[in-house]
Design an enzyme around this catalytic site. Structure first.
Site, PDB file in Angstrom:
ATOM      1  N   GLY A 124     -24.087 -14.871   3.113  1.00 41.75           N
ATOM      2  CA  GLY A 124     -25.002 -14.845   1.659  1.00 41.75           C
ATOM      3  C   GLY A 124     -26.361 -15.505   1.671  1.00 41.75           C
ATOM      4  O   GLY A 124     -26.710 -15.923   0.540  1.00 41.75           O
TER       5      GLY A 124
ATOM      6  N   GLU B  37     -24.601 -23.023  -0.485  1.00 37.25           N
ATOM      7  CA  GLU B  37     -23.316 -21.907  -0.224  1.00 37.25           C
ATOM      8  C   GLU B  37     -24.199 -21.066  -1.729  1.00 37.25           C
ATOM      9  O   GLU B  37     -24.764 -21.186  -2.235  1.00 37.25           O
ATOM     10  CB  GLU B  37     -22.243 -22.058  -0.767  1.00 37.25           C
ATOM     11  CG  GLU B  37     -21.369 -20.893  -1.627  1.00 37.25           C
ATOM     12  CD  GLU B  37     -20.928 -20.318  -0.001  1.00 37.25           C
ATOM     13  OE1 GLU B  37     -21.224 -19.919   1.029  1.00 37.25           O
ATOM     14  OE2 GLU B  37     -19.883 -20.025   0.655  1.00 37.25           O
ATOM     15  N   ASP B  38     -24.314 -19.519  -1.307  1.00 31.13           N
ATOM     16  CA  ASP B  38     -24.719 -19.154  -2.179  1.00 31.13           C
ATOM     17  C   ASP B  38     -23.860 -18.553  -3.941  1.00 31.13           C
ATOM     18  O   ASP B  38     -24.515 -18.942  -4.840  1.00 31.13           O
ATOM     19  CB  ASP B  38     -24.677 -17.641  -1.651  1.00 31.13           C
ATOM     20  CG  ASP B  38     -23.214 -16.880  -1.462  1.00 31.13           C
ATOM     21  OD1 ASP B  38     -22.478 -17.521  -0.587  1.00 31.13           O
ATOM     22  OD2 ASP B  38     -23.450 -15.875  -0.944  1.00 31.13           O
TER      23      ASP B  38
ATOM     24  N   ASP C 200     -16.731 -19.387  -5.159  1.00 28.97           N
ATOM     25  CA  ASP C 200     -15.597 -18.101  -6.140  1.00 28.97           C
ATOM     26  C   ASP C 200     -14.131 -18.810  -6.063  1.00 28.97           C
ATOM     27  O   ASP C 200     -13.952 -19.099  -7.269  1.00 28.97           O
ATOM     28  CB  ASP C 200     -15.838 -16.376  -5.838  1.00 28.97           C
ATOM     29  CG  ASP C 200     -15.033 -15.600  -6.061  1.00 28.97           C
ATOM     30  OD1 ASP C 200     -15.056 -15.836  -7.003  1.00 28.97           O
ATOM     31  OD2 ASP C 200     -14.784 -14.280  -5.417  1.00 28.97           O
ATOM     32  N   THR C 201     -13.443 -18.223  -4.782  1.00 27.33           N
ATOM     33  CA  THR C 201     -11.791 -18.463  -4.935  1.00 27.33           C
ATOM     34  C   THR C 201     -12.340 -20.939  -4.442  1.00 27.33           C
ATOM     35  O   THR C 201     -11.141 -21.055  -4.764  1.00 27.33           O
ATOM     36  CB  THR C 201     -11.446 -18.637  -4.405  1.00 27.33           C
ATOM     37  OG1 THR C 201     -11.127 -18.279  -3.232  1.00 27.33           O
ATOM     38  CG2 THR C 201     -11.543 -16.459  -4.529  1.00 27.33           C
TER      39      THR C 201
ATOM     40  N   PHE D 166     -18.749  -9.497 -10.735  1.00 28.24           N
ATOM     41  CA  PHE D 166     -19.439  -9.119  -8.396  1.00 28.24           C
ATOM     42  C   PHE D 166     -20.950  -9.040  -8.796  1.00 28.24           C
ATOM     43  O   PHE D 166     -21.369  -8.136  -9.117  1.00 28.24           O
ATOM     44  CB  PHE D 166     -18.642  -7.976  -8.220  1.00 28.24           C
ATOM     45  CG  PHE D 166     -18.404  -7.997  -6.701  1.00 28.24           C
ATOM     46  CD1 PHE D 166     -17.610  -8.889  -6.363  1.00 28.24           C
ATOM     47  CD2 PHE D 166     -19.923  -7.613  -5.939  1.00 28.24           C
ATOM     48  CE1 PHE D 166     -18.040  -8.980  -4.866  1.00 28.24           C
ATOM     49  CE2 PHE D 166     -20.147  -7.974  -4.538  1.00 28.24           C
ATOM     50  CZ  PHE D 166     -19.015  -8.792  -4.277  1.00 28.24           C
TER      51      PHE D 166
ATOM     52  N   ASP E 138     -23.824  -9.483  -0.873  1.00 27.15           N
ATOM     53  CA  ASP E 138     -24.064  -8.585  -0.759  1.00 27.15           C
ATOM     54  C   ASP E 138     -23.245  -7.159  -1.837  1.00 27.15           C
ATOM     55  O   ASP E 138     -22.041  -8.534  -2.571  1.00 27.15           O
ATOM     56  CB  ASP E 138     -23.801  -8.040   0.664  1.00 27.15           C
ATOM     57  CG  ASP E 138     -22.589  -8.720   0.917  1.00 27.15           C
ATOM     58  OD1 ASP E 138     -22.411  -9.524   1.147  1.00 27.15           O
ATOM     59  OD2 ASP E 138     -21.984  -7.109   1.576  1.00 27.15           O
TER      60      ASP E 138
ATOM     61  N   ARG F 161     -28.566  -7.451  -0.527  1.00 27.42           N
ATOM     62  CA  ARG F 161     -29.074  -8.408  -0.517  1.00 27.42           C
ATOM     63  C   ARG F 161     -30.348  -8.983  -0.466  1.00 27.42           C
ATOM     64  O   ARG F 161     -30.742  -9.990  -1.164  1.00 27.42           O
ATOM     65  CB  ARG F 161     -28.642  -9.181   0.973  1.00 27.42           C
ATOM     66  CG  ARG F 161     -27.186  -8.886   1.372  1.00 27.42           C
ATOM     67  CD  ARG F 161     -27.213 -10.022   3.042  1.00 27.42           C
ATOM     68  NE  ARG F 161     -25.711  -9.329   3.077  1.00 27.42           N
ATOM     69  CZ  ARG F 161     -24.424  -9.615   3.527  1.00 27.42           C
ATOM     70  NH1 ARG F 161     -25.163 -11.209   2.128  1.00 27.42           N
ATOM     71  NH2 ARG F 161     -23.761 -10.151   4.050  1.00 27.42           N
TER      72      ARG F 161
HETATM   73  P1  IMP Z   1     -14.722 -18.232  -2.062  1.00 27.46           P
HETATM   74  O1  IMP Z   1     -14.410 -18.103  -0.770  1.00 27.46           O
HETATM   75  O2  IMP Z   1     -14.117 -16.994  -3.073  1.00 27.46           O
HETATM   76  O3  IMP Z   1     -14.905 -18.508  -2.959  1.00 27.46           O
HETATM   77  O4  IMP Z   1     -15.948 -17.141  -1.555  1.00 27.46           O
HETATM   78  C1  IMP Z   1     -16.963 -17.127  -0.979  1.00 27.46           C
HETATM   79  C2  IMP Z   1     -17.489 -16.105  -0.741  1.00 27.46           C
HETATM   80  O5  IMP Z   1     -17.461 -14.661  -1.125  1.00 27.46           O
HETATM   81  C3  IMP Z   1     -19.171 -16.560  -0.861  1.00 27.46           C
HETATM   82  O6  IMP Z   1     -20.163 -16.695   0.021  1.00 27.46           O
HETATM   83  C4  IMP Z   1     -19.909 -14.630  -0.765  1.00 27.46           C
HETATM   84  O7  IMP Z   1     -20.247 -14.308   0.439  1.00 27.46           O
HETATM   85  C5  IMP Z   1     -18.287 -14.045  -1.442  1.00 27.46           C
HETATM   86  N1  IMP Z   1     -18.636 -13.377  -2.568  1.00 27.46           N
HETATM   87  C6  IMP Z   1     -17.965 -13.991  -3.874  1.00 27.46           C
HETATM   88  N2  IMP Z   1     -18.021 -13.299  -4.826  1.00 27.46           N
HETATM   89  C7  IMP Z   1     -19.313 -12.764  -4.693  1.00 27.46           C
HETATM   90  C8  IMP Z   1     -19.614 -12.106  -6.256  1.00 27.46           C
HETATM   91  O8  IMP Z   1     -19.030 -11.759  -7.029  1.00 27.46           O
HETATM   92  N3  IMP Z   1     -21.228 -11.096  -4.864  1.00 27.46           N
HETATM   93  C9  IMP Z   1     -21.453 -11.147  -3.888  1.00 27.46           C
HETATM   94  N4  IMP Z   1     -20.121 -11.415  -2.459  1.00 27.46           N
HETATM   95  C10 IMP Z   1     -19.146 -13.006  -3.317  1.00 27.46           C
END
Ligand code: IMP
Length: 174
Positions: free
Chosen positions: A42, A97-98, A101-102, A150, A157, A163
């Protein structure tokens, strides 16, 4: 399939914010040589634009990470699919990092790369969705805080699609 994508952040706004981040990073890393760690897939678009607005000597490394399945919800499992090409001991590392999220992916990467004894380890994220935080992680450079939707585009993606959109948008149900 022709879903409609509603623009959340347009291309011009993204570029303007990245220019600001680049200027800040350039200032903070004075006299240093940095390593941008692009978290695949991403972050490839963000890394390409960010690298070009940082006026410091740098190299780019790629780290393949899989944290999502084919859907849109986190599995909580972070898998390394491609490791860095060289050791990073004693180097100034900036993880690119793009989206945070969590927080699980960044938490895992900070722990993993931290064990390799870099001189410094920081995070630059284009987007942050605080509503979904499961672990608090430090974000040293942040582009935009967004609501709990999202998003796709600008490298992000939805099952490998979208993308290549120049902006960040939300897929509208058709
Ligand atoms: P985390 O580990 O939950 O913080 O997620 C990080 C990864 O989940 C990001 O690098 C993205 O690849 C993917 N991700 C989380 N939210 C989104 C979203 O809204 N759209 C697309 N990809 C996401």
């Amino acid at each position: 399939m022709a879903e409609r994508i509603a623009t959340m952040i347009d291309a011009q706004k993204i570029q303007a914010r990245i220019a600001e981040l680049g200027a800040q990073i350039t200032k903070d890393y004075e006299g240093k040589r940095l390593v941008l760690v692009c978290v695949l897939k991403g972050s490839f678009v963000f890394t390409a634009d960010l690298a070009r607005v940082i006026d410091r000597e740098l190299r780019v490394e790629f780290l393949g990470v899989r944290s999502y399945g084919e859907g849109t919800s986190s599995t909580g499992v972070v898998q390394i699919t491609q490791d860095l090409s060289k050791p990073i001991e004693g180097e100034d590392i900036l993880i690119v990092e793009d989206i945070v999220d969590t927080g699980l992916t960044i938490a895992h990467l900070l722990e993993l790369l931290g064990t390799r004894k870099p001189a410094s380890l920081k995070v630059c994220a284009l987007l942050h969705k605080p509503a979904r935080t499961r672990v608090e992680v430090p974000i040293d450079y942040l582009g935009f805080t967004i609501e709990d939707k999202f998003v796709v585009g600008y490298g992000l993606d939805w099952s490998e699609r979208f993308r290549n959109l120049p902006m960040i948008g939300v897929v509208e149900p058709s």
